[in-house]
Design a protein around this motif. Structure first.
Motif, PDB file in Angstrom:
ATOM      1  N   ASP A 182       0.878  -1.171   0.000  1.00 30.17           N
ATOM      2  CA  ASP A 182       0.000   0.000   0.000  1.00 30.17           C
ATOM      3  C   ASP A 182       0.912   1.216   0.000  1.00 30.17           C
ATOM      4  O   ASP A 182       1.502   1.565   1.016  1.00 30.17           O
ATOM      5  N   MET A 183       1.027   1.857  -1.162  1.00 32.23           N
ATOM      6  CA  MET A 183       1.980   2.970  -1.248  1.00 32.23           C
ATOM      7  C   MET A 183       1.445   4.093  -2.121  1.00 32.23           C
ATOM      8  O   MET A 183       0.702   3.876  -3.071  1.00 32.23           O
ATOM      9  N   ALA A 184       1.832   5.315  -1.760  1.00 31.03           N
ATOM     10  CA  ALA A 184       1.488   6.494  -2.547  1.00 31.03           C
ATOM     11  C   ALA A 184       2.570   6.725  -3.602  1.00 31.03           C
ATOM     12  O   ALA A 184       3.713   6.309  -3.422  1.00 31.03           O
ATOM     13  N   PRO A 185       2.226   7.387  -4.716  1.00 31.04           N
ATOM     14  CA  PRO A 185       3.236   7.674  -5.744  1.00 31.04           C
ATOM     15  C   PRO A 185       4.082   8.892  -5.411  1.00 31.04           C
ATOM     16  O   PRO A 185       4.902   9.315  -6.210  1.00 31.04           O
ATOM     17  N   SER A 186       3.887   9.467  -4.217  1.00 28.42           N
ATOM     18  CA  SER A 186       4.691  10.602  -3.763  1.00 28.42           C
ATOM     19  C   SER A 186       5.778  10.102  -2.818  1.00 28.42           C
ATOM     20  O   SER A 186       5.747   8.958  -2.363  1.00 28.42           O
ATOM     21  N   VAL A 187       6.732  10.944  -2.507  1.00 28.36           N
ATOM     22  CA  VAL A 187       7.793  10.581  -1.576  1.00 28.36           C
ATOM     23  C   VAL A 187       7.186  10.188  -0.228  1.00 28.36           C
ATOM     24  O   VAL A 187       7.610   9.238   0.418  1.00 28.36           O
ATOM     25  N   LEU A 238       2.552   6.844 -12.223  1.00 30.29           N
ATOM     26  CA  LEU A 238       1.659   6.045 -11.385  1.00 30.29           C
ATOM     27  C   LEU A 238       0.437   6.846 -10.958  1.00 30.29           C
ATOM     28  O   LEU A 238      -0.682   6.319 -10.910  1.00 30.29           O
ATOM     29  N   SER A 239       0.620   8.122 -10.639  1.00 31.50           N
ATOM     30  CA  SER A 239      -0.517   8.947 -10.223  1.00 31.50           C
ATOM     31  C   SER A 239      -1.509   9.126 -11.373  1.00 31.50           C
ATOM     32  O   SER A 239      -2.728   9.142 -11.165  1.00 31.50           O
ATOM     33  N   ILE A 240      -1.001   9.241 -12.596  1.00 27.32           N
ATOM     34  CA  ILE A 240      -1.882   9.344 -13.764  1.00 27.32           C
ATOM     35  C   ILE A 240      -2.599   8.018 -13.995  1.00 27.32           C
ATOM     36  O   ILE A 240      -3.795   7.984 -14.329  1.00 27.32           O
ATOM     37  N   MET A 241      -1.895   6.908 -13.798  1.00 26.23           N
ATOM     38  CA  MET A 241      -2.523   5.590 -13.930  1.00 26.23           C
ATOM     39  C   MET A 241      -3.690   5.442 -12.974  1.00 26.23           C
ATOM     40  O   MET A 241      -4.754   4.927 -13.340  1.00 26.23           O
TER      41      MET A 241
END
Length: 355
Positions: A182-187, A238-241
């Motif tokens: 479970d991960m965000a595409p941000s730092v 990834l955020s666009i996906m």
């Protein structure tokens, strides 16, 4: 992993659930729905994901009070094919839409091998890992996508456009711990910045830029600027996906038009995308679990880099934190307790009971 800072007070999982349910029911949420929502929130707290737990209640209740989140809504599910369904969240709590959607995906997956559910007109559903865990508890693999409000510039841009929308997936194992990513595409997840602001803490300089485009360790200034994508163009992609599969496909808001969960001006219109997969499609369940156990052993038993004491499987640190907090309780600072109890007082429900 223990939290020993004396500034914390602690609450048990059961007491936290009772408290959250009381506040939700006091705001017009049906008791059965309140039980689902509180369970999802407290699972986040128990896994150490404090950014997505009970401290979200004040912002959710703000949206209810402003009429931009329908506390009384119950999601509506429509089957489209034997393996595809769509849930209309009816602008209710995202937890309810995602719970119903994953349950349907699981049922379809058990019968046909795979189940896919698109969710529209929803809201923030907290920590994605609880949806993954719902599938794991049913013996299923899963993919869990959602979109979210603008916080991240696309690679090469400077303004907020994409959300820091998490990508999550999971698979059951045999004797070892399951795989939960479970991960965000941000730092860093944006919730960590809100948490730092709430607790009066600084943030690392590589998490975000302020409104002038400069690195900042001040969470308030970071919230005026933009989050930074992990891996540069990879995090941006990834955020666009997430927006394609969750927003475009579902018919919900996308391309920067999802409303921030802390903005009580209009409905969020979040979209989600869920898939449940039967793990024994291509081999026996016993073989699958043995292979997952072998993967776990290979990962955690691999040679360690200099200075590394232990290698963790994805999701393992959170599972260990869950076990720890079953003994110690959930930590809260005074400002968080005050904010939570203010919500209870407003609707006449019981204050939070500490250890």
């Amino acid at each position: 992993m223990a939290e020993t800072d004396t500034k914390y007070s602690y609450v048990t999982a059961s007491a936290a659930k009772d408290f959250v349910e009381g506040v939700l029911v006091g705001n017009g949420v049906a008791a059965a729905n309140a039980a689902i929502i509180s369970d999802c929130l407290i699972k986040a707290d128990m896994r150490g994901v404090d950014t997505h737990g009970m401290n979200r209640i004040p912002s959710y209740m703000d949206r209810v009070a402003q009429g931009v989140l329908d506390a009384k809504a119950t999601p509506e599910l429509k089957k489209l094919t034997p393996v595809v369904a769509q849930v209309d969240g009816k602008n209710g709590f995202g937890f309810l839409a995602a719970h119903q959607g994953m349950q349907c995906a699981i049922e379809m997956g058990k019968e046909f091998g795979i189940g896919m559910v698109s969710i529209k007109h929803s809201n923030h559903f907290g920590m994605s890992a609880w949806v993954v865990q719902q599938a794991i508890d049913a013996g299923m693999m899963s993919l869990v996508f959602t979109n979210s409000s603008p916080a991240l510039p696309v690679w090469g841009g400077q303004s907020k456009l994409m959300g820091v929308s998490p990508i999550a997936c999971g698979a059951p194992a045999g004797k070892e711990r399951p795989f939960i990513l479970d991960m965000a595409p941000s730092v860093a997840a944006r919730g960590k910045i809100y948490k730092a602001k709430r607790r009066g803490e600084k943030i690392p300089l590589d998490w975000a830029l302020d409104a002038e485009g400069k690195p900042t360790d001040d969470p308030s200034e970071a919230l005026k600027g933009v989050m930074l994508p992990m891996g540069g163009p990879k995090g941006s992609g990834l955020s666009i996906m997430m927006d394609v599969f969750s927003g475009v496909l579902s018919g919900s808001a996308f391309a920067g038009h999802v409303t921030n969960p802390y903005d009580p001006s209009k409905p969020a219109d979040v979209g989600h995308f869920l898939i449940a997969i039967k793990p024994d499609l291509f081999m026996s369940l016993e073989d699958f679990k043995e292979r997952m156990d072998y993967l776990y052993q290979r990962v955690v038993g691999s040679d360690k880099a200099a200075g590394v004491d232990r290698i963790y499987f994805p999701g393992e640190m959170e599972q260990l934190r869950y076990e720890e907090r079953m003994k110690t309780g959930i930590p809260l600072v005074e400002a968080e307790i005050t904010a939570l109890n203010a919500e209870a007082e407003r609707v006449g429900s019981k204050p939070i009971v500490l250890f």
